[in-house]
Design a protein around this motif. Structure first.
Motif, mmCIF file in Angstrom:
data_model
loop_
_atom_site.group_PDB
_atom_site.id
_atom_site.type_symbol
_atom_site.label_atom_id
_atom_site.label_comp_id
_atom_site.label_asym_id
_atom_site.label_seq_id
_atom_site.Cartn_x
_atom_site.Cartn_y
_atom_site.Cartn_z
ATOM 1 N N THR A 1 -10.525 19.144 47.509
ATOM 2 C CA THR A 1 -11.632 19.075 46.700
ATOM 3 C C THR A 1 -11.118 20.512 45.473
ATOM 4 O O THR A 1 -10.732 19.875 43.766
ATOM 5 C CB THR A 1 -12.960 19.543 47.589
ATOM 6 N N THR B 1 -23.364 28.120 48.566
ATOM 7 C CA THR B 1 -24.987 28.401 49.243
ATOM 8 C C THR B 1 -24.935 28.454 50.070
ATOM 9 O O THR B 1 -24.673 28.312 51.135
ATOM 10 C CB THR B 1 -25.051 26.452 49.744
ATOM 11 N N ASP C 1 -19.011 12.821 49.703
ATOM 12 C CA ASP C 1 -20.135 13.405 49.834
ATOM 13 C C ASP C 1 -20.554 13.617 48.894
ATOM 14 O O ASP C 1 -21.934 13.751 49.777
ATOM 15 C CB ASP C 1 -19.655 13.540 51.389
ATOM 16 N N LYS D 1 -17.105 20.672 58.457
ATOM 17 C CA LYS D 1 -17.757 21.356 59.722
ATOM 18 C C LYS D 1 -18.634 21.144 60.431
ATOM 19 O O LYS D 1 -18.424 22.240 62.222
ATOM 20 C CB LYS D 1 -18.063 22.952 59.039
#
Ligand code: 5CA
Ligand code: ZN
Length: 409
Positions: A58, A83, A248, A289
């Motif tokens: 990505t 994040t 996603d 993950k």
């Protein structure tokens, strides 16, 4: 936060083409026409585990976007978040009996190393969720004061009905949205919400979890979507060129983010193109993950795999396709890298002029990296069979492959 060091981008003769890219919102290709400074926001990692091939693929896609723009002699203003506080990070820290902030710091440091090794261009602003909190709180207060947000048992929710354009990023129907919302961090079944899809903007402090001063919102921590919106609006403003991430993220993350921003500013759209990369799988399932079916960039590097070969393995797949990581994918890339390095190791060779244009054309056409690689293969093949007398051509090829594909030969 600091980002990572930039690898040099060699200047090439001539000038690249404007980028035509697939926009999820319109479902088609758009030719972007950024000003002298192109603006891009790419969603960053949630740092509770190391960079896997899916992440790397990505980030590779959005690195190519920048390289195409740089080749048109534009500057690029690139912003990425981390994040560094969210449910999955806190859950992993509890599972492993470690501090959440230490975990985030460690994995972010490893991500920087991986990005540097892969020659991904760094963002000018690399911003953590935690450091963005002072900017997030007033935005949530504004949404609440304008009626676009409401309180539920101390938590603050965004009202998706406040944005007339809600749904225009992913174009999904309500049933599909509800399903994805439940899968991807939402809570559609919580009683008392105005609309089951409404996402949280500010979560009141929970026992045993970190929390921050939220002014009139009370002690708590930010929701996921408002984090990226606050950072993007602060550093890029509305109407920036590309909002990027994996597929996603189209729903709910980018859909909700766009609605937050549009409700805050009254402007539409937040981004000119919403660009999404396909998912990389391992053993038939999306690498993630949470599932743990992962191939890590750092593990391959430790095994002595050349990062340039990893990068070539990523480039061999169109960014929009879903694909599977296998040992063969890597072996093919290693062999290709060897062929290319041999081909550029001579002082002269076949003319490189047409090749540079072919790479430019392929990338400007919705980042068609596989076609660009085949063009370089052809040049390397010609070098090994007929050779050539164009002095300096191998150097031009090296510079083009570095500048446009991020591969150092
Ligand atoms: N921190 C949020 C974005 S604000 C987040 O989604 N983090 S992440 O660590 O889960 O993912 C980072 C980026 O990698 C996202 O753009 C995500 O879409 C992408 N990604 C995650 N798994 C894969 C995969 N298997 N294939 C391709 N891209 C992936
Ligand atoms: Zn994001």
């Amino acid at each position: 936060m600091h980002a990572w060091p930039a690898s040099e981008v060699p200047a090439l003769p001539g000038k690249g083409r404007d980028l035509r890219i697939h926009d999820t919102a319109t479902g088609g290709l758009v030719t972007l026409d950024p000003g002298p400074v192109a603006r891009i926001y790419v969603c960053g990692i949630t740092p509770y585990d190391a960079t896997h091939m899916g992440h790397a693929a990505t980030y590779n896609a959005f690195d190519l976007v920048q390289r195409v723009w740089l080749d048109t002699k534009r500057q690029v203003h690139y912003v990425q978040n981390v994040t560094d506080v969210d449910d999955p990070l806190l859950e992993r820290a509890v599972r492993d009996g470690i501090e959440w902030d230490g975990l985030a710091e460690r994995e972010t440091a490893l991500f920087r190393e991986d990005m540097t090794a892969l020659r991904m261009l760094p963002p000018q602003h690399y911003i953590g969720a935690v450091e963005a909190i002072p900017g997030i709180v007033p935005l949530v207060e504004r949404l609440r004061d304008s009626g676009a947000a409401y309180e539920l048992e101390g938590d603050t929710y965004f009202s998706v009905d406040a944005d007339p354009h809600f749904g225009s990023v992913s174009n999904l129907d309500a049933a599909a949205m509800r399903l994805l919302s439940a899968e991807r961090g939402g809570d559609p079944d919580r009683p008392g919400k105005k609309n089951p899809l409404d996402p949280m903007l500010w979560m009141a402090a929970r026992e045993g979890e970190p929390s921050w001063d939220g002014g009139s919102l009370g002690q708590g921590r930010p929701g996921w979507h408002i984090e990226c919106v606050a950072i993007a609006l602060d550093h890029l403003g509305m109407g920036f060129d590309v909002q990027g991430g994996g597929s996603d993220l189209a729903f709910p993350h980018h859909e909700m983010g766009a609605s937050h921003a549009q409700a805050l500013t009254g402007e539409f759209p937040m981004a000119k193109a919403y660009v999404h990369a396909g998912m990389v799988a391992l053993d038939g399932e999306k690498m993630s993950k949470s599932k743990g079916n992962l191939v890590f960039v750092s593990a391959l590097r430790r095994e002595g795999v050349d990062p340039a070969a990893i990068r070539l393995a990523l480039l061999d797949h169109h960014y929009r396709s879903d694909w599977e990581w296998t040992d063969q994918v890597l072996a093919d890339a290693v062999a290709r890298l060897d062929r290319w390095r041999a081909a550029v190791s001579r002082p002269d060779g076949p003319s490189a002029e047409a090749l540079v244009e072919e790479i430019r054309e392929a990338l400007a056409d919705d980042l068609d990296a596989p076609t660009a690689l085949i063009a370089v293969d052809r040049w390397a093949e010609a070098q090994s069979t007929d050779g050539g007398t164009d002095e300096g051509a191998p150097g031009v090829v090296s510079r083009a492959v570095d500048a446009l594909l991020g591969v150092a030969l």
